[in-house]
Enzyme design. Structure first.
Site, PDB file in Angstrom:
ATOM      1  N   SER A  53     -24.403 -29.268 126.541  1.00  0.00           N
ATOM      2  CA  SER A  53     -24.482 -29.919 127.847  1.00  0.00           C
ATOM      3  C   SER A  53     -25.650 -29.292 128.564  1.00  0.00           C
ATOM      4  O   SER A  53     -26.062 -28.168 128.228  1.00  0.00           O
ATOM      5  CB  SER A  53     -23.195 -29.680 128.637  1.00  0.00           C
ATOM      6  OG  SER A  53     -23.393 -29.929 130.023  1.00  0.00           O
ATOM      7  N   TYR A  58     -17.142 -23.364 131.507  1.00  0.00           N
ATOM      8  CA  TYR A  58     -17.856 -24.435 130.807  1.00  0.00           C
ATOM      9  C   TYR A  58     -19.279 -24.012 130.466  1.00  0.00           C
ATOM     10  O   TYR A  58     -19.738 -24.209 129.331  1.00  0.00           O
ATOM     11  CB  TYR A  58     -17.860 -25.681 131.689  1.00  0.00           C
ATOM     12  CG  TYR A  58     -18.404 -26.915 131.029  1.00  0.00           C
ATOM     13  CD1 TYR A  58     -17.817 -27.434 129.884  1.00  0.00           C
ATOM     14  CD2 TYR A  58     -19.503 -27.589 131.566  1.00  0.00           C
ATOM     15  CE1 TYR A  58     -18.306 -28.585 129.285  1.00  0.00           C
ATOM     16  CE2 TYR A  58     -19.996 -28.750 130.972  1.00  0.00           C
ATOM     17  CZ  TYR A  58     -19.391 -29.235 129.838  1.00  0.00           C
ATOM     18  OH  TYR A  58     -19.882 -30.375 129.249  1.00  0.00           O
TER      19      TYR A  58
END
Length: 284
Positions: A152, A165
């Site tokens: 990501s 994350y």
């Protein structure tokens, strides 16, 4: 909206595994690969979701491609061994792997983060990718295949209040880069993709009228969110022979967002925890 690409073939006779293939980017990756001739196996934890995905993708398969599913959890080594073995059944090989299973977690400043939740997100993103690579490797070595990790833009750029994350995706990228260095001599390629804001089920929870969504658009030169197929077609390139001279790369596929700044989730933190949760909010 992006132009729709027609299947071109090029993956005929190959076996491909897509983890987290029931929805969103994973389902798009599976559909594009099957449309180009791959025998695709998807996995995930929810059978109903996987079954629905297979039903949708079956009609898109072309050039001899196919789609099937197996239920399993990528954070369980026993499950991953079983998933990989199942993915080799259609062709007897495993030529490509898309380690897409992952996800976010608790949204809060670091000082308010729960240790158990932090570790869960790390395990899902980093350990899940590690286990998938570990058990796919013998087959990828035989096939001189390609492994694609799904990172990501949070793996390289700060996403305030998403500590677990960002840490998980950053670790995922280093797993991919290390593996590329270790196994390049055996002909196996490892690359990863950093998607930006993609229109998936998970991202639908962000209000299109709020400041968080606005911050994405303001920091994205192409001025819109991406679609799952726009990630899937880059994955298809990395799986196929067109990218055989590429390894150890982490590609930004984010509409140019990496040229500017990550999103501002402050609005959501205030909604969830109150204005005083923002570090420095009461200073001065």
């Amino acid at each position: 909206m992006p132009a729709q690409l027609k299947p071109n073939g090029g993956l005929e006779g190959t076996g491909v595994l897509v983890t987290g293939g029931g929805t969103g980017i994973g389902a798009a990756c599976a559909r594009v690969a099957a449309a180009d001739g791959a025998a695709v196996t998807i996995c995930g934890r929810t059978e109903a979701t996987l079954r629905a995905s297979v039903e949708k993708i079956t009609g898109a398969a072309a050039h001899g491609g196919s789609i099937r599913y197996v239920v399993g959890d990528v954070t369980s080594e026993e499950d991953v061994e079983r998933i990989v073995a199942a993915a080799t059944e259609p062709t007897g090989t495993l030529d490509g792997v898309v380690a897409n299973a992952g996800g976010g977690g608790m949204l809060a400043p670091l000082g308010m983060q729960d240790v158990g939740e932090f570790e869960r997100v790390l395990k899902l993103n980093a350990t899940g990718t590690f286990l998938t690579a570990k058990h796919a490797l013998p087959h990828l070595i035989d096939a001189k295949g390609s492994f694609v990790g799904m990172s990501s833009f949070a793996g390289a750029y700060t996403h305030r209040y998403f500590t677990g994350y960002t840490a998980g995706k950053g670790a995922l990228e280093q797993i991919v880069r290390n593996a590329a260095d270790e196994y390049g001599a055996l002909g196996v390629r490892f690359n990863a993709i950093r998607p930006g804001f993609i229109s998936t089920e998970i991202m639908e929870g962000i209000s299109r009228d709020g400041s968080t969504y606005e911050s994405y658009l303001l920091n994205t030169p192409l001025g819109r969110v991406g679609e799952p197929d726009e990630i899937a077609h880059v994955v298809r390139f990395l799986l196929g022979p067109e990218s055989q001279w590429m390894t150890g790369q982490v590609l930004n596929v984010d509409g140019g967002n990496s040229l500017r700044s990550g999103p501002d989730y402050g609005e959501l933190v205030v909604m969830m925890h109150g204005a005083d949760a923002i570090p420095g909010a009461s200073a001065g």
